[in-house]
Scaffold this motif. Structure first.
Motif, PDB file in Angstrom:
ATOM      1  N   LEU A  91       0.808  -1.222   0.000  1.00  5.00           N
ATOM      2  CA  LEU A  91       0.000   0.000   0.000  1.00  5.00           C
ATOM      3  C   LEU A  91       0.842   1.274   0.000  1.00  5.00           C
ATOM      4  CD1 LEU A  91      -2.560  -1.096   2.739  1.00  5.00           C
ATOM      5  CD2 LEU A  91      -2.958  -1.015   0.274  1.00  5.00           C
ATOM      6  N   ILE A 116      -3.732   4.689   1.612  1.00  6.44           N
ATOM      7  CA  ILE A 116      -4.940   3.914   1.294  1.00  6.44           C
ATOM      8  C   ILE A 116      -5.966   4.824   0.625  1.00  6.44           C
ATOM      9  CG2 ILE A 116      -6.927   2.710   2.298  1.00  6.44           C
ATOM     10  CD1 ILE A 116      -4.993   1.642   4.459  1.00  6.44           C
ATOM     11  N   GLN A 119      -4.912   5.743  -2.926  1.00  6.60           N
ATOM     12  CA  GLN A 119      -5.124   4.638  -3.876  1.00  6.60           C
ATOM     13  C   GLN A 119      -6.600   4.501  -4.246  1.00  6.60           C
ATOM     14  OE1 GLN A 119      -3.383   1.059  -2.277  1.00  6.60           O
ATOM     15  NE2 GLN A 119      -1.347   1.636  -2.966  1.00  6.60           N
TER      16      GLN A 119
END
Length: 123
Positions: A91, A116, A119
């Protein structure tokens, strides 16, 4: 007077599962939003973010055959972290903006949450 601890990822993972015996604080994973409502409006969000990152590590360790139990020793927790931290490396970029190799165990939960979120926006 309890506040969220400002710990790096591996130490936060241990606090999540073991708490702090010296201060008689139970594992943070047992906290409910009502337990922290006195900490302000952002407290439940912070707890949710910590929970999210800890569960990512737990899930990867479980995929590798390890078992997350309600009560664990620090040795068990450190083994879980060692087997689950590669989920975080997927991540978060392996190097910093300055080109240095990133130490996953030294990250803050907030940093992981930022990646996170980034993304999700890109994906």
């Amino acid at each position: 007077g309890w506040q969220f601890p400002k710990l790096k990822l591996q130490a936060m993972y241990a606090y999540w599962h073991c708490g702090n015996e010296n201060e008689k604080i139970p594992p943070m994973k047992w906290l409910e939003p009502s337990d922290i409502s006195h900490l302000g409006r952002r407290a439940t969000t912070t707890l949710g973010e910590i929970r999210k990152v800890m569960l990512i590590i737990d899930k990867r360790a479980q995929q590798k055959g390890l078992r997350v139990r309600p009560m664990m020793t620090y040795l068990e927790v450190n083994s879980l972290f060692a087997h689950g931290e590669d989920a975080i490396t997927e991540l978060v970029p392996a190097t910093t903006n300055m080109g240095r190799v990133r130490n996953v165990s030294g990250l803050r939960v907030k940093t992981v949450v930022t990646y996170i979120t980034k993304q999700k926006k890109e994906g």
